[in-house]
Design a protein around this motif. Structure first.
Motif, PDB file in Angstrom:
ATOM      1  N   ARG A 227     -38.648  14.903  29.917  1.00  0.00           N
ATOM      2  CA  ARG A 227     -37.265  15.316  29.656  1.00  0.00           C
ATOM      3  C   ARG A 227     -37.235  16.785  29.265  1.00  0.00           C
ATOM      4  O   ARG A 227     -38.136  17.268  28.581  1.00  0.00           O
ATOM      5  CB  ARG A 227     -36.612  14.478  28.554  1.00  0.00           C
ATOM      6  CG  ARG A 227     -35.156  14.867  28.299  1.00  0.00           C
ATOM      7  CD  ARG A 227     -34.272  13.679  28.072  1.00  0.00           C
ATOM      8  NE  ARG A 227     -34.322  12.659  29.101  1.00  0.00           N
ATOM      9  CZ  ARG A 227     -33.505  12.581  30.149  1.00  0.00           C
ATOM     10  NH1 ARG A 227     -32.579  13.505  30.343  1.00  0.00           N
ATOM     11  NH2 ARG A 227     -33.604  11.575  30.986  1.00  0.00           N
ATOM     12  N   ILE A 228     -36.172  17.469  29.716  1.00  0.00           N
ATOM     13  CA  ILE A 228     -35.912  18.849  29.310  1.00  0.00           C
ATOM     14  C   ILE A 228     -34.573  18.876  28.584  1.00  0.00           C
ATOM     15  O   ILE A 228     -33.570  18.371  29.096  1.00  0.00           O
ATOM     16  CB  ILE A 228     -35.858  19.793  30.527  1.00  0.00           C
ATOM     17  CG1 ILE A 228     -37.184  19.770  31.297  1.00  0.00           C
ATOM     18  CG2 ILE A 228     -35.545  21.221  30.075  1.00  0.00           C
ATOM     19  CD1 ILE A 228     -37.182  20.603  32.558  1.00  0.00           C
ATOM     20  N   TYR A 229     -34.578  19.463  27.395  1.00  0.00           N
ATOM     21  CA  TYR A 229     -33.350  19.596  26.612  1.00  0.00           C
ATOM     22  C   TYR A 229     -32.849  21.027  26.713  1.00  0.00           C
ATOM     23  O   TYR A 229     -33.570  21.981  26.433  1.00  0.00           O
ATOM     24  CB  TYR A 229     -33.605  19.220  25.151  1.00  0.00           C
ATOM     25  CG  TYR A 229     -33.815  17.741  24.972  1.00  0.00           C
ATOM     26  CD1 TYR A 229     -32.737  16.885  24.757  1.00  0.00           C
ATOM     27  CD2 TYR A 229     -35.084  17.187  25.045  1.00  0.00           C
ATOM     28  CE1 TYR A 229     -32.924  15.519  24.606  1.00  0.00           C
ATOM     29  CE2 TYR A 229     -35.286  15.821  24.905  1.00  0.00           C
ATOM     30  CZ  TYR A 229     -34.201  14.991  24.682  1.00  0.00           C
ATOM     31  OH  TYR A 229     -34.388  13.637  24.546  1.00  0.00           O
TER      32      TYR A 229
ATOM     33  N   LEU B 255     -39.259  23.999  36.263  1.00  0.00           N
ATOM     34  CA  LEU B 255     -40.005  22.980  35.534  1.00  0.00           C
ATOM     35  C   LEU B 255     -39.596  21.577  35.974  1.00  0.00           C
ATOM     36  O   LEU B 255     -40.421  20.657  36.012  1.00  0.00           O
ATOM     37  CB  LEU B 255     -39.789  23.143  34.028  1.00  0.00           C
ATOM     38  CG  LEU B 255     -40.334  24.425  33.393  1.00  0.00           C
ATOM     39  CD1 LEU B 255     -39.931  24.492  31.929  1.00  0.00           C
ATOM     40  CD2 LEU B 255     -41.850  24.514  33.527  1.00  0.00           C
ATOM     41  N   SER B 256     -38.322  21.418  36.328  1.00  0.00           N
ATOM     42  CA  SER B 256     -37.810  20.102  36.723  1.00  0.00           C
ATOM     43  C   SER B 256     -38.500  19.563  37.961  1.00  0.00           C
ATOM     44  O   SER B 256     -38.539  18.342  38.169  1.00  0.00           O
ATOM     45  CB  SER B 256     -36.294  20.183  36.991  1.00  0.00           C
ATOM     46  OG  SER B 256     -35.582  20.447  35.824  1.00  0.00           O
TER      47      SER B 256
ATOM     48  N   ILE C 153     -35.634  26.036  33.816  1.00  0.00           N
ATOM     49  CA  ILE C 153     -35.422  24.589  33.835  1.00  0.00           C
ATOM     50  C   ILE C 153     -35.526  24.046  35.254  1.00  0.00           C
ATOM     51  O   ILE C 153     -36.146  23.000  35.494  1.00  0.00           O
ATOM     52  CB  ILE C 153     -34.062  24.243  33.203  1.00  0.00           C
ATOM     53  CG1 ILE C 153     -34.081  24.567  31.710  1.00  0.00           C
ATOM     54  CG2 ILE C 153     -33.729  22.760  33.415  1.00  0.00           C
ATOM     55  CD1 ILE C 153     -32.734  24.412  31.034  1.00  0.00           C
TER      56      ILE C 153
ATOM     57  N   ILE D 176     -32.597  16.152  32.555  1.00  0.00           N
ATOM     58  CA  ILE D 176     -32.102  17.228  31.687  1.00  0.00           C
ATOM     59  C   ILE D 176     -30.995  16.685  30.790  1.00  0.00           C
ATOM     60  O   ILE D 176     -30.093  15.992  31.262  1.00  0.00           O
ATOM     61  CB  ILE D 176     -31.558  18.401  32.515  1.00  0.00           C
ATOM     62  CG1 ILE D 176     -32.565  18.820  33.586  1.00  0.00           C
ATOM     63  CG2 ILE D 176     -31.217  19.580  31.617  1.00  0.00           C
ATOM     64  CD1 ILE D 176     -31.986  19.770  34.618  1.00  0.00           C
TER      65      ILE D 176
ATOM     66  N   PRO E  59     -41.473  16.492  34.473  1.00  0.00           N
ATOM     67  CA  PRO E  59     -41.458  16.380  33.014  1.00  0.00           C
ATOM     68  C   PRO E  59     -40.757  15.095  32.590  1.00  0.00           C
ATOM     69  O   PRO E  59     -39.942  14.547  33.345  1.00  0.00           O
ATOM     70  CB  PRO E  59     -40.660  17.613  32.575  1.00  0.00           C
ATOM     71  CG  PRO E  59     -39.719  17.844  33.715  1.00  0.00           C
ATOM     72  CD  PRO E  59     -40.505  17.492  34.958  1.00  0.00           C
TER      73      PRO E  59
ATOM     74  N   ILE F 149     -39.622  19.118  26.736  1.00  0.00           N
ATOM     75  CA  ILE F 149     -39.419  20.560  26.765  1.00  0.00           C
ATOM     76  C   ILE F 149     -38.038  20.898  26.213  1.00  0.00           C
ATOM     77  O   ILE F 149     -37.062  20.208  26.515  1.00  0.00           O
ATOM     78  CB  ILE F 149     -39.540  21.084  28.214  1.00  0.00           C
ATOM     79  CG1 ILE F 149     -40.913  20.712  28.806  1.00  0.00           C
ATOM     80  CG2 ILE F 149     -39.309  22.590  28.281  1.00  0.00           C
ATOM     81  CD1 ILE F 149     -41.019  20.906  30.308  1.00  0.00           C
TER      82      ILE F 149
ATOM     83  N   VAL G   1     -35.353  24.248  25.940  1.00  0.00           N
ATOM     84  CA  VAL G   1     -35.049  25.603  26.406  1.00  0.00           C
ATOM     85  C   VAL G   1     -33.711  26.031  25.812  1.00  0.00           C
ATOM     86  O   VAL G   1     -32.702  25.345  26.005  1.00  0.00           O
ATOM     87  CB  VAL G   1     -34.970  25.674  27.944  1.00  0.00           C
ATOM     88  CG1 VAL G   1     -34.675  27.107  28.397  1.00  0.00           C
ATOM     89  CG2 VAL G   1     -36.250  25.159  28.593  1.00  0.00           C
TER      90      VAL G   1
END
Length: 319
Positions: A54-56, A47-48, A44, A81, A52, A30, A32
């Motif tokens: 990984r979230i960027y 969603l975390s 974030i 993240i 997930p 993901i 954002v």
């Protein structure tokens, strides 16, 4: 007209609880933009909680980004993240951010075009665009353009569900009569009220989402209005020109409530969402101005944007 729209909280649609309704996001990558505060940070965080890969977080300021990540991880330990520096007012920075991302990842499941500015003084981006249009539309358009090969490749995989969520605003209605002033977008437009300049950028967000959905139907792309939310953007606006209206801060939605529409758009059952649609909170379609439904204008915006960005190409994919 805009005062009438903003004089009360907007949206009494679907009841939605992100904690219970966001599905398992196992394996999802993901991105954002603007995730160091406000709606992006809340998105974030929510969603975390759902596993997930990984979230960027793509933002300009590294220190603020690291502080936001620390805050989120205090609630969701080991939330995956990562920060990537990205200044939407500088197209070279956007290009560098995509190069950074594609050096790390071969897929992208969810792209939140969340960052934005609102009701700012007249000015230009580093590339010479009206500051609000350049930040809210042009920077995000380049980011999407350069990520499209990764998004499209992911969309071809069996069982994939690739989405692009564009944060717009009911404020786009203030551009109902002006539309998008294509011949003035490389000026400060200082003679135009700041909220009208903001409105054309938010109109562009809706039209861009509609045209992206039409051209790339395997990617689910929608635009959303979060509501009148108690974020830094609205507080700044209220302390300025809106102070002349009888607009109470108590009417603003919380950030937790304001993030629900974009969280719903990113995670609800795909069959419950119409590709290219504009949604007001939560999950309510059909709320855009007639100008926001003008597909000829959407096509003109796409072609104008492509011409402006023709010197930029997506980085070579990883083997």
């Amino acid at each position: 007209m805009l005062y009438g729209l903003l004089d009360k909280p907007l949206g009494r649609g679907l009841r939605y609880d992100p904690d219970t309704e966001i599905p398992d996001l196992n394996g999802k990558i993901i991105v954002v933009t603007g995730g160091n505060a406000g709606l992006g940070k809340e998105t974030i965080l929510r969603l975390s909680k759902h596993n997930p890969k990984r979230i960027y977080l793509l933002v300009r300021n590294q220190n603020k980004s690291e502080a936001a990540i620390k805050d989120i991880q205090s609630i969701v330990p080991n939330a995956p993240i990562s920060f990537i520096q990205c200044d939407l007012t500088d197209l070279k920075s956007v290009e560098s951010a995509v190069r950074d991302f594609t050096s790390k990842e071969q897929r992208l499941d969810m792209l939140y075009l969340n960052a934005g500015i609102m009701a700012t003084p007249a000015g230009l981006t580093k590339d010479g665009y009206e500051i609000q249009f350049g930040t809210n539309h042009v920077g995000h358009a380049l980011l999407t353009k350069l990520l499209l090969p990764t998004l499209s490749r992911t969309a071809e995989e069996p069982g994939s569900d690739v989405r692009v969520i564009c944060l717009s605003s009911i404020g786009h209605a203030a551009a109902l009569f002006t539309g998008i002033c294509f011949d003035k977008l490389k000026t400060e437009m200082s003679w135009t009220p700041t909220m009208v300049r903001y409105a054309q950028s938010k109109l562009a967000n809706i039209l861009f989402a509609r045209e992206l959905a039409r051209r790339y139907p395997k990617i689910l792309c929608v635009s959303v209005h979060p509501g009148a939310v108690n974020t830094e953007l609205y507080r700044s606006m209220l302390s300025g020109w809106m102070s002349s209206f009888n607009f109470s801060k108590q009417l603003l939605e919380t950030i937790e409530s304001g993030a629900k529409n974009q969280l719903w758009a990113g995670t609800a059952n795909r069959e419950d969402i119409t590709n290219g649609e504009y949604y007001t909170p939560v999950a309510m379609s059909g709320g855009g101005s007639w100008k926001s439904q003008d597909m000829a204008l959407a096509s003109k915006l796409w072609e104008w944007t492509e011409k402006e960005l023709e010197g930029y190409a997506a980085p070579t994919a990883l083997p």
